[in-house]
Design a protein around this motif. Structure first.
Motif, PDB file in Angstrom:
ATOM      1  N   GLY A  87       0.814 -12.318 -12.704  1.00 37.09           N
ATOM      2  CA  GLY A  87      -0.274 -13.119 -13.245  1.00 37.09           C
ATOM      3  C   GLY A  87      -1.640 -12.642 -12.790  1.00 37.09           C
ATOM      4  O   GLY A  87      -2.652 -12.959 -13.413  1.00 37.09           O
ATOM      5  N   TYR A  88      -1.684 -11.879 -11.711  1.00 34.96           N
ATOM      6  CA  TYR A  88      -2.938 -11.374 -11.158  1.00 34.96           C
ATOM      7  C   TYR A  88      -3.138  -9.910 -11.527  1.00 34.96           C
ATOM      8  O   TYR A  88      -2.204  -9.113 -11.464  1.00 34.96           O
ATOM      9  N   VAL A  89      -4.375  -9.556 -11.881  1.00 37.47           N
ATOM     10  CA  VAL A  89      -4.670  -8.187 -12.287  1.00 37.47           C
ATOM     11  C   VAL A  89      -4.331  -7.203 -11.172  1.00 37.47           C
ATOM     12  O   VAL A  89      -3.765  -6.131 -11.425  1.00 37.47           O
ATOM     13  N   LEU A  90      -4.644  -7.566  -9.942  1.00 40.16           N
ATOM     14  CA  LEU A  90      -4.382  -6.662  -8.816  1.00 40.16           C
ATOM     15  C   LEU A  90      -2.932  -6.707  -8.349  1.00 40.16           C
ATOM     16  O   LEU A  90      -2.555  -5.968  -7.446  1.00 40.16           O
ATOM     17  N   GLY A  91      -2.126  -7.561  -8.950  1.00 40.75           N
ATOM     18  CA  GLY A  91      -0.704  -7.597  -8.631  1.00 40.75           C
ATOM     19  C   GLY A  91      -0.295  -8.665  -7.648  1.00 40.75           C
ATOM     20  O   GLY A  91       0.886  -8.998  -7.535  1.00 40.75           O
ATOM     21  N   SER A  92      -1.262  -9.211  -6.915  1.00 41.78           N
ATOM     22  CA  SER A  92      -0.980 -10.281  -5.954  1.00 41.78           C
ATOM     23  C   SER A  92      -2.302 -10.911  -5.542  1.00 41.78           C
ATOM     24  O   SER A  92      -3.371 -10.346  -5.794  1.00 41.78           O
ATOM     25  N   LEU A  93      -2.234 -12.073  -4.911  1.00 41.91           N
ATOM     26  CA  LEU A  93      -3.430 -12.738  -4.408  1.00 41.91           C
ATOM     27  C   LEU A  93      -3.456 -12.587  -2.898  1.00 41.91           C
ATOM     28  O   LEU A  93      -2.620 -13.159  -2.196  1.00 41.91           O
ATOM     29  N   ARG A  94      -4.382 -11.817  -2.412  1.00 44.23           N
ATOM     30  CA  ARG A  94      -4.510 -11.594  -0.971  1.00 44.23           C
ATOM     31  C   ARG A  94      -5.717 -12.351  -0.443  1.00 44.23           C
ATOM     32  O   ARG A  94      -6.690 -12.585  -1.161  1.00 44.23           O
ATOM     33  N   ARG A 132      -7.018   0.576  -4.878  1.00 51.21           N
ATOM     34  CA  ARG A 132      -7.555   1.422  -5.936  1.00 51.21           C
ATOM     35  C   ARG A 132      -7.959   0.583  -7.150  1.00 51.21           C
ATOM     36  O   ARG A 132      -9.027   0.776  -7.734  1.00 51.21           O
ATOM     37  N   LYS A 133      -7.118  -0.346  -7.535  1.00 52.87           N
ATOM     38  CA  LYS A 133      -7.447  -1.227  -8.657  1.00 52.87           C
ATOM     39  C   LYS A 133      -8.710  -2.025  -8.362  1.00 52.87           C
ATOM     40  O   LYS A 133      -9.579  -2.209  -9.226  1.00 52.87           O
ATOM     41  N   MET A 134      -8.810  -2.530  -7.138  1.00 52.90           N
ATOM     42  CA  MET A 134      -9.999  -3.270  -6.724  1.00 52.90           C
ATOM     43  C   MET A 134     -11.245  -2.405  -6.871  1.00 52.90           C
ATOM     44  O   MET A 134     -12.266  -2.838  -7.425  1.00 52.90           O
ATOM     45  N   PHE A 135     -11.166  -1.166  -6.411  1.00 49.63           N
ATOM     46  CA  PHE A 135     -12.313  -0.270  -6.469  1.00 49.63           C
ATOM     47  C   PHE A 135     -12.701   0.076  -7.895  1.00 49.63           C
ATOM     48  O   PHE A 135     -13.890   0.177  -8.213  1.00 49.63           O
ATOM     49  N   VAL A 136     -11.732   0.273  -8.765  1.00 49.54           N
ATOM     50  CA  VAL A 136     -12.053   0.585 -10.158  1.00 49.54           C
ATOM     51  C   VAL A 136     -12.833  -0.569 -10.783  1.00 49.54           C
ATOM     52  O   VAL A 136     -13.879  -0.364 -11.419  1.00 49.54           O
ATOM     53  N   LEU A 137     -12.359  -1.791 -10.603  1.00 48.08           N
ATOM     54  CA  LEU A 137     -13.038  -2.952 -11.183  1.00 48.08           C
ATOM     55  C   LEU A 137     -14.445  -3.122 -10.612  1.00 48.08           C
ATOM     56  O   LEU A 137     -15.405  -3.363 -11.359  1.00 48.08           O
ATOM     57  N   CYS A 138     -14.576  -2.986  -9.307  1.00 52.44           N
ATOM     58  CA  CYS A 138     -15.881  -3.181  -8.672  1.00 52.44           C
ATOM     59  C   CYS A 138     -16.863  -2.071  -9.045  1.00 52.44           C
ATOM     60  O   CYS A 138     -18.063  -2.312  -9.181  1.00 52.44           O
ATOM     61  N   THR A 139     -16.354  -0.856  -9.216  1.00 51.64           N
ATOM     62  CA  THR A 139     -17.217   0.273  -9.575  1.00 51.64           C
ATOM     63  C   THR A 139     -17.671   0.184 -11.021  1.00 51.64           C
ATOM     64  O   THR A 139     -18.845   0.392 -11.334  1.00 51.64           O
ATOM     65  N   VAL A 140     -16.754  -0.124 -11.924  1.00 53.20           N
ATOM     66  CA  VAL A 140     -17.084  -0.165 -13.355  1.00 53.20           C
ATOM     67  C   VAL A 140     -17.957  -1.356 -13.699  1.00 53.20           C
ATOM     68  O   VAL A 140     -18.965  -1.230 -14.407  1.00 53.20           O
ATOM     69  N   PHE A 141     -17.597  -2.537 -13.223  1.00 56.14           N
ATOM     70  CA  PHE A 141     -18.274  -3.761 -13.656  1.00 56.14           C
ATOM     71  C   PHE A 141     -19.340  -4.262 -12.685  1.00 56.14           C
ATOM     72  O   PHE A 141     -20.097  -5.177 -13.022  1.00 56.14           O
ATOM     73  N   SER A 155     -11.777  10.108  -7.066  1.00 51.90           N
ATOM     74  CA  SER A 155     -10.610   9.803  -6.239  1.00 51.90           C
ATOM     75  C   SER A 155      -9.899   8.519  -6.645  1.00 51.90           C
ATOM     76  O   SER A 155      -8.731   8.324  -6.306  1.00 51.90           O
ATOM     77  N   ILE A 156     -10.591   7.627  -7.391  1.00 58.32           N
ATOM     78  CA  ILE A 156      -9.944   6.361  -7.771  1.00 58.32           C
ATOM     79  C   ILE A 156      -9.546   6.312  -9.232  1.00 58.32           C
ATOM     80  O   ILE A 156      -8.710   5.487  -9.623  1.00 58.32           O
ATOM     81  N   PHE A 157     -10.121   7.219 -10.056  1.00 61.19           N
ATOM     82  CA  PHE A 157      -9.856   7.113 -11.490  1.00 61.19           C
ATOM     83  C   PHE A 157      -9.509   8.444 -12.154  1.00 61.19           C
ATOM     84  O   PHE A 157      -8.539   8.528 -12.901  1.00 61.19           O
ATOM     85  N   ILE A 158     -10.281   9.468 -11.912  1.00 67.59           N
ATOM     86  CA  ILE A 158     -10.077  10.746 -12.589  1.00 67.59           C
ATOM     87  C   ILE A 158      -8.849  11.466 -12.058  1.00 67.59           C
ATOM     88  O   ILE A 158      -7.958  11.866 -12.805  1.00 67.59           O
ATOM     89  N   GLU A 159      -8.802  11.631 -10.751  1.00 64.93           N
ATOM     90  CA  GLU A 159      -7.656  12.261 -10.077  1.00 64.93           C
ATOM     91  C   GLU A 159      -7.286  11.392  -8.880  1.00 64.93           C
ATOM     92  O   GLU A 159      -7.647  11.706  -7.742  1.00 64.93           O
ATOM     93  N   PRO A 160      -6.601  10.263  -9.116  1.00 66.61           N
ATOM     94  CA  PRO A 160      -6.315   9.293  -8.043  1.00 66.61           C
ATOM     95  C   PRO A 160      -5.693   9.935  -6.809  1.00 66.61           C
ATOM     96  O   PRO A 160      -4.726  10.698  -6.906  1.00 66.61           O
ATOM     97  N   GLN A 205      -7.239   1.976 -21.795  1.00 68.90           N
ATOM     98  CA  GLN A 205      -5.868   2.420 -21.566  1.00 68.90           C
ATOM     99  C   GLN A 205      -5.450   2.132 -20.132  1.00 68.90           C
ATOM    100  O   GLN A 205      -4.308   1.762 -19.859  1.00 68.90           O
ATOM    101  N   TRP A 206      -6.389   2.283 -19.202  1.00 66.03           N
ATOM    102  CA  TRP A 206      -6.104   1.981 -17.794  1.00 66.03           C
ATOM    103  C   TRP A 206      -5.766   0.495 -17.647  1.00 66.03           C
ATOM    104  O   TRP A 206      -4.800   0.140 -16.964  1.00 66.03           O
ATOM    105  N   ILE A 207      -6.547  -0.366 -18.289  1.00 68.44           N
ATOM    106  CA  ILE A 207      -6.285  -1.805 -18.245  1.00 68.44           C
ATOM    107  C   ILE A 207      -4.909  -2.109 -18.837  1.00 68.44           C
ATOM    108  O   ILE A 207      -4.145  -2.922 -18.297  1.00 68.44           O
ATOM    109  N   THR A 208      -4.579  -1.456 -19.933  1.00 70.20           N
ATOM    110  CA  THR A 208      -3.274  -1.656 -20.574  1.00 70.20           C
ATOM    111  C   THR A 208      -2.141  -1.263 -19.637  1.00 70.20           C
ATOM    112  O   THR A 208      -1.135  -1.976 -19.512  1.00 70.20           O
ATOM    113  N   ASP A 209      -2.300  -0.145 -18.953  1.00 74.58           N
ATOM    114  CA  ASP A 209      -1.279   0.321 -18.003  1.00 74.58           C
ATOM    115  C   ASP A 209      -1.139  -0.637 -16.821  1.00 74.58           C
ATOM    116  O   ASP A 209      -0.026  -0.931 -16.367  1.00 74.58           O
ATOM    117  N   VAL A 210      -2.276  -1.114 -16.322  1.00 76.77           N
ATOM    118  CA  VAL A 210      -2.256  -2.059 -15.195  1.00 76.77           C
ATOM    119  C   VAL A 210      -1.583  -3.357 -15.619  1.00 76.77           C
ATOM    120  O   VAL A 210      -0.818  -3.957 -14.847  1.00 76.77           O
TER     121      VAL A 210
END
Length: 213
Positions: A108-115, A41-50, A26-31, A95-100
């Motif tokens: 400047g932030y990977v997730l697009g903003s600082l929350r 979603r970006k947060m979940f991808v990073l936390c799941t992979v790393f 749901s977060i990567f294969i077929e969002p 490729q996902w990192i490149t697109d992000v």
């Protein structure tokens, strides 16, 4: 700005293969755009992979990412152990990192903003409920999930600990300053293969590789 110091109770929640496969699909294969926002979603991808801490993803800036050598270096000021954490970026994720990067580089932030931490700290429980998981889990439980499954897949203890950003125990922690990059790279490639497999993406990946060749 860090999330260090927040209270944490003893937990033992690990997502099983079915739950983890459902999440990864749901977060990567077929969002699933109805399940969560793009930020989440970006947060979940990073936390799941790393298996990174929420703070490491939340605070991550693009200057931490070497997109030529494909290394993510978490600076010590963003690390709970006050030591920089070096993680290779697995090939399937590049490729996902490149697109992000193209999407969020202006911020400047990977997730697009600082929350603020409070706005994202309870995200995991909500997503688990939306996916229909019976037992609640948090973003932090994804660290335990990665650790458990990688260990079951045969990855050595010290490699898993390095991926999580833990200090090695005893004498090894004092004298061994190796970053274990090759071993960590192998572990994360194995992890991505595992994630795609339990999410039912193996056949799709095979077809894509055949077309690319």
């Amino acid at each position: 700005m860090t999330d260090v110091g927040q209270l944490a109770g003893k937990r033992d929640r690990v997502l099983n293969e079915k739950e983890l496969g459902q999440l990864w699909k749901s977060i990567f294969i077929e969002p699933d755009i109805k399940l969560m926002s793009e930020y989440v979603r970006k947060m979940f991808v990073l936390c799941t992979v790393f298996g990174c801490r929420m703070s490491e993803a939340r605070l991550s800036e693009w200057n931490e990412w070497d997109r030529e050598n494909w290394i993510w270096t978490v600076p010590k000021e963003h690390s709970k152990t006050d030591v920089e954490i070096i993680r290779p970026v697995p090939e399937i994720l590049r490729q996902w990192i490149t697109d992000v990067y193209e999407e969020t580089k202006q911020s400047g932030y990977v997730l697009g903003s600082l929350r603020i931490r409070e706005s994202v700290s309870k995200i995991g429980g909500k997503i688990g409920k939306r996916l229909g998981h019976e037992k609640p889990w948090s973003l932090h439980d994804l660290r335990r999930t990665l650790s458990t499954h990688l260990t079951d897949l045969g990855v050595e203890f010290h490699v898993v600990e390095q991926l999580l950003g833990h200090a090695l125990p005893g004498v090894a922690g004092v004298y061994n300053r190796s970053k274990f990059l090759a071993k960590k790279s192998e572990a994360l490639e194995l992890w991505m293969t595992f994630l795609n497999g339990i999410a039912g993406a193996e056949n799709k990946l095979t077809i894509l590789k055949q077309k690319a060749g």
